[in-house]
Write an enzyme that holds these catalytic residues in place. Sequence first.
Site, PDB file in Angstrom:
ATOM      1  N   LYS A   1       0.864  -1.192   0.000  1.00 46.16           N
ATOM      2  CA  LYS A   1       0.000   0.000   0.000  1.00 46.16           C
ATOM      3  C   LYS A   1       0.887   1.224   0.000  1.00 46.16           C
ATOM      4  O   LYS A   1       2.018   1.173   0.498  1.00 46.16           O
ATOM      5  CB  LYS A   1      -0.863   0.008   1.269  1.00 46.16           C
TER       6      LYS A   1
HETATM    7  N1  GLU Z   1      -7.290   0.059  -2.997  1.00 41.71           N
HETATM    8  C1  GLU Z   1      -8.072  -1.136  -3.148  1.00 41.71           C
HETATM    9  C2  GLU Z   1      -8.043  -1.971  -1.889  1.00 41.71           C
HETATM   10  O1  GLU Z   1      -7.842  -1.464  -0.808  1.00 41.71           O
HETATM   11  C3  GLU Z   1      -7.682  -1.901  -4.396  1.00 41.71           C
HETATM   12  C4  GLU Z   1      -6.287  -2.419  -4.435  1.00 41.71           C
HETATM   13  C5  GLU Z   1      -5.840  -2.979  -5.775  1.00 41.71           C
HETATM   14  O2  GLU Z   1      -6.648  -3.045  -6.695  1.00 41.71           O
HETATM   15  O3  GLU Z   1      -4.674  -3.323  -5.869  1.00 41.71           O
HETATM   16  O4  GLU Z   1      -8.306  -3.140  -1.890  1.00 41.71           O
END
Ligand code: GLU
Length: 426
Positions: free
Chosen positions: A112
Amino acid sequence: MTLVDSPEKRQSLHEQAVRQFHEAAEIMDLNPDYRAILAHPKNEVIVNFPVRMDSGEYRSFRGYRIQHNNLLGPYKGGIRFSPHVDLDEVKALATWMTWKSALCDIPFGGGKGGIAFNPREHSREELERIVRRFTHALGSNIGPDHDIPAPDLGSNGQTMVWMMDTYANSTAAANRQSVKGVVTGKPIESGGSLGREKATGQGVLFSLQHWCDETGTDLAGLRVAIQGYGNVGSNVGRLFEVYGAQVIAVADHTGAIINNDGISAFELAEHVEKVGGVAGYSAAGECSVEDFWAADVDVLVPAALENQITMANVDSIQARLIIEAANGPTTPNAELAFLAGGGEVLPDILVNAGGVVVSYFEWLQNKSAQPWTLDVVDHKLRDTLMAAADRTVVAKGNFGCTRRHAAYIVALDKLQRVYNQRGIFP
Ligand code: GLU
């Protein structure tokens, strides 16, 4: 401001995430060596970078990319733009991504990232320079087979195109076409997947349908309150409405609204698109945050930030089911209190995994240079999430634990089996 800011919010989010992990590890008796590895992210990248503002002045920004685990595949997870972003938050969110991918059996790890700033305070030109400069600063810490960002709170498809283009332009000319998959959540024309935009909301619907089948509940007629009406919340509202549920109350950063006879999820989405928030929507009355939480509904869908359902408001919640469309919206203590009161919680790593699952489909389409139809995407997403929900229900039965712990156990069991096969290097 309608989002809750309780004293609990000052607790470390990463500590909460690790607490949930240790609880599940304890129940399933996870190998202590794997437990030691998984309790921390592998890599924590922090970059400070200068960006020219429209005024001509330069401002320094701080960005993060946390790579929690890549045992099952490349690090994977969104990039968040919000003034709240800090190391602790991004570490927690990266950890949850590892569980999400493992639970859904997709070949990704967890990561993240984010930048601590408010995108609403910048022009499109400034935003573009911030995103491109951040991508440049991350350099080879990201890559289509290494670490793959996606949209999250405050970022979107345009953000991903700027990231992809910046990354491609720092790649040797002969390899540029093969790096489209360095980010997912791109607009269709730039290599995105049909169904990615609504994927998280679509997954939330599948989770509710699965729970309805399991418990013999009729989805049609369920009364719902939604916190957050951005990409996730507005898709949840519209999809739930299509299946006969009724949106009663909605809250976001601009205010809270309620109409006990129902709010049109589609009209509200148009209003939010136009004015930027739910405030001022004329077909519902304004209400306080307290009234929003206490709304007379069956289902509550937090689809905004973490730490929203806390000891300060959990007792006022009338809903019997919380569906966690956001990441970490319920504090561990509030969850215990809610469950003790007879409520049920569908946990975030299962409920909101639709986004990362369709990100995986997008990545596959980029690799094969072959687009899938919306029908194929939706069907494969449904199969993937229903199977993950089935595994969770089985683990819940086997271990006699909460649904959250069961989802963790499914994910941790997968990771444990792979660690058992591969061993710990060297
Ligand atoms: N931001 C989204 C999540 O928290 C999607 C992450 C992604 O598609 O890699 O799951």
